[in-house]
Design a protein around this motif. Structure first.
Motif, PDB file in Angstrom:
ATOM      1  N   UNK A 192     -17.496 -15.277  30.866  1.00 29.61           N
ATOM      2  CA  UNK A 192     -17.280 -15.610  29.456  1.00 29.61           C
ATOM      3  C   UNK A 192     -18.392 -15.039  28.584  1.00 29.61           C
ATOM      4  N   UNK A 193     -19.628 -15.096  29.068  1.00 29.13           N
ATOM      5  CA  UNK A 193     -20.742 -14.520  28.314  1.00 29.13           C
ATOM      6  C   UNK A 193     -20.561 -13.015  28.164  1.00 29.13           C
ATOM      7  N   UNK A 194     -20.144 -12.338  29.243  1.00 30.19           N
ATOM      8  CA  UNK A 194     -19.921 -10.886  29.182  1.00 30.19           C
ATOM      9  C   UNK A 194     -18.811 -10.542  28.191  1.00 30.19           C
ATOM     10  N   UNK A 195     -17.729 -11.311  28.185  1.00 21.75           N
ATOM     11  CA  UNK A 195     -16.636 -11.061  27.238  1.00 21.75           C
ATOM     12  C   UNK A 195     -17.092 -11.265  25.802  1.00 21.75           C
ATOM     13  N   UNK A 196     -17.874 -12.304  25.551  1.00 22.45           N
ATOM     14  CA  UNK A 196     -18.372 -12.546  24.196  1.00 22.45           C
ATOM     15  C   UNK A 196     -19.301 -11.430  23.740  1.00 22.45           C
ATOM     16  N   UNK A 197     -20.095 -10.884  24.652  1.00 23.44           N
ATOM     17  CA  UNK A 197     -20.949  -9.753  24.307  1.00 23.44           C
ATOM     18  C   UNK A 197     -20.117  -8.548  23.893  1.00 23.44           C
ATOM     19  N   UNK A 198     -19.020  -8.303  24.598  1.00 25.05           N
ATOM     20  CA  UNK A 198     -18.156  -7.175  24.241  1.00 25.05           C
ATOM     21  C   UNK A 198     -17.471  -7.397  22.895  1.00 25.05           C
ATOM     22  N   UNK A 199     -17.048  -8.621  22.623  1.00 22.93           N
ATOM     23  CA  UNK A 199     -16.443  -8.918  21.326  1.00 22.93           C
ATOM     24  C   UNK A 199     -17.463  -8.719  20.208  1.00 22.93           C
ATOM     25  N   UNK A 200     -18.686  -9.213  20.410  1.00 14.70           N
ATOM     26  CA  UNK A 200     -19.727  -9.052  19.401  1.00 14.70           C
ATOM     27  C   UNK A 200     -20.032  -7.574  19.159  1.00 14.70           C
ATOM     28  N   UNK A 201     -20.053  -6.773  20.223  1.00 17.55           N
ATOM     29  CA  UNK A 201     -20.313  -5.340  20.067  1.00 17.55           C
ATOM     30  C   UNK A 201     -19.191  -4.661  19.290  1.00 17.55           C
ATOM     31  N   UNK A 202     -17.936  -5.019  19.576  1.00 16.49           N
ATOM     32  CA  UNK A 202     -16.816  -4.418  18.849  1.00 16.49           C
ATOM     33  C   UNK A 202     -16.867  -4.784  17.372  1.00 16.49           C
ATOM     34  N   UNK A 203     -17.190  -6.034  17.074  1.00 15.16           N
ATOM     35  CA  UNK A 203     -17.280  -6.466  15.673  1.00 15.16           C
ATOM     36  C   UNK A 203     -18.425  -5.743  14.965  1.00 15.16           C
ATOM     37  N   UNK A 204     -19.553  -5.586  15.663  1.00 18.36           N
ATOM     38  CA  UNK A 204     -20.692  -4.884  15.061  1.00 18.36           C
ATOM     39  C   UNK A 204     -20.345  -3.428  14.789  1.00 18.36           C
ATOM     40  N   UNK A 205     -19.650  -2.763  15.723  1.00 16.41           N
ATOM     41  CA  UNK A 205     -19.245  -1.372  15.514  1.00 16.41           C
ATOM     42  C   UNK A 205     -18.286  -1.254  14.339  1.00 16.41           C
ATOM     43  N   UNK A 206     -17.372  -2.186  14.228  1.00 13.98           N
ATOM     44  CA  UNK A 206     -16.415  -2.166  13.115  1.00 13.98           C
ATOM     45  C   UNK A 206     -17.126  -2.382  11.786  1.00 13.98           C
ATOM     46  N   UNK A 207     -18.172  -3.214  11.822  1.00 12.60           N
ATOM     47  CA  UNK A 207     -18.915  -3.462  10.581  1.00 12.60           C
ATOM     48  C   UNK A 207     -19.783  -2.271  10.205  1.00 12.60           C
ATOM     49  N   UNK A 208     -20.368  -1.607  11.199  1.00 10.65           N
ATOM     50  CA  UNK A 208     -21.230  -0.466  10.914  1.00 10.65           C
ATOM     51  C   UNK A 208     -20.437   0.765  10.501  1.00 10.65           C
ATOM     52  N   UNK A 209     -19.287   0.954  11.109  1.00  7.17           N
ATOM     53  CA  UNK A 209     -18.458   2.124  10.786  1.00  7.17           C
ATOM     54  C   UNK A 209     -17.017   1.669  10.616  1.00  7.17           C
ATOM     55  N   UNK A 210     -16.688   1.038   9.477  1.00  6.34           N
ATOM     56  CA  UNK A 210     -15.330   0.509   9.268  1.00  6.34           C
ATOM     57  C   UNK A 210     -14.300   1.633   9.210  1.00  6.34           C
ATOM     58  N   UNK A 211     -13.178   1.369   9.816  1.00  5.58           N
ATOM     59  CA  UNK A 211     -12.098   2.346   9.807  1.00  5.58           C
ATOM     60  C   UNK A 211     -11.082   1.977   8.732  1.00  5.58           C
TER      61      UNK A 211
END
Length: 315
Positions: free
Chosen positions: A291-310
């Protein structure tokens, strides 16, 4: 952004549900069970059968899964088959040190890897870039347990500079002995810094060569503003994605480090639970780490979307 986050969390919940089924099936394939491990060779088959019945191990596999899954949905992780304690209490006692090690590593990892990535990316092809790249590539090839054993043999046993084990340390007493953290954090940082800094370097090189950066340089934008406002946000996109994968490796590295340095954390609890065939504890620890690993991946995806919004396609 909220809809995207909701979709990612729903997907992670489905992945965790599938993983829960797999974990239950795999733990059921372990040779022996808690009843046979608890008794010595002198125990009679009747005594073992009675113990297995008391632990509920003689129930059908589907019934045991239904009982376990129902408890998960209500927040009940079950009871240890060995100590007869709530599994949640075992997790609380073992995860504190593991999470502290992971958080301390992340606090040092992110700024250090970012600085190295920017330093080498902005000076692509220079002696500094070649030297740092050579060290990071070589260090990344060394497994965590090999580096840990090397540091114990040289720094601790031969030179006597730092302690080689946490034996006798429990609870929060290690906070007052920072020397205990040096070798474990060194092992945890070695490969993770290499992986993350290489990705940030690649993102920095791409951002420096991008048309918007070249145009900003032509317009006379100061170097400091150019790096902070144009290069860094775009360089952090691959870094954020790599950070999620690094987080997965960091969790595995923490378990290895705990085993080598005898740190009383999740690794100790997991190894002990597997040895005693304490299936509820093994299942809970495995799912929690997943669960911790999945949350880390979700946080990374959200951060990428925020840094470079499509740009969203309107339907």
């Amino acid at each position: 952004m909220l809809r995207y986050l909701a979709r990612r969390l729903a997907l992670s919940a489905a992945q965790l549900a599938v993983l829960a089924v797999l974990v239950f099936l795999l733990t059921s394939l372990l040779p022996g069970d808690a009843a046979t491990v608890a008794f010595n060779e002198q125990a009679t088959p009747g005594e073992i059968a009675e113990a297995r019945h008391a632990m509920g191990l003689d129930e059908p596999l589907t019934a045991r899964f239904a009982h376990w899954a129902g408890g998960l949905l209500t927040g009940d992780l079950g009871t240890s088959l060995v100590g007869h304690r709530p599994v949640s209490g075992i997790l609380t006692g073992s995860l504190g040190t593991t999470l502290a090690l992971a958080l301390l590593t992340a606090v040092v990892l992110v700024p250090l890897a970012t600085a190295l990535g920017l330093l080498t990316g902005l000076r692509e092809g220079s002696r500094t870039d070649r030297a740092v790249s050579a060290v990071t590539v070589a260090l990344n090839a060394v497994p965590d347990f090999v580096l840990a054993l090397f540091l114990v043999a040289v720094v601790s046993l031969r030179l006597g500079w730092l302690p080689s084990t946490w034996v006798g340390v429990d609870g929060g007493s290690w906070w007052g002995r920072p020397q205990l953290l040096v070798l474990p954090l060194t092992v945890l940082l070695a490969r993770t810094v290499c992986l993350l800094s290489r990705q940030i370097r690649a993102g920095t090189v791409d951002a420096v060569r991008a048309g918007y950066t070249v145009q900003a340089r032509r317009l006379g934008v100061p170097r400091r503003s150019l790096v902070l406002r144009h290069v860094l946000p775009n360089a952090l996109v691959p870094g954020a994605q790599e950070l999620a994968r690094t987080g997965d490796q960091l969790l595995g590295g923490v378990l290895i480090v705990e085993a080598v340095f005898a740190i009383p954390g999740s690794a100790t609890a997991l190894v002990e639970a597997v040895r005693n065939r304490d299936v509820p504890t093994v299942q809970a620890l495995t799912l929690l780490l997943a669960a911790v690993a999945l949350l880390l991946n979700v946080a990374a995806d959200v951060a990428c979307r925020r840094l470079a919004p499509r740009t969203e396609v309107l339907r």
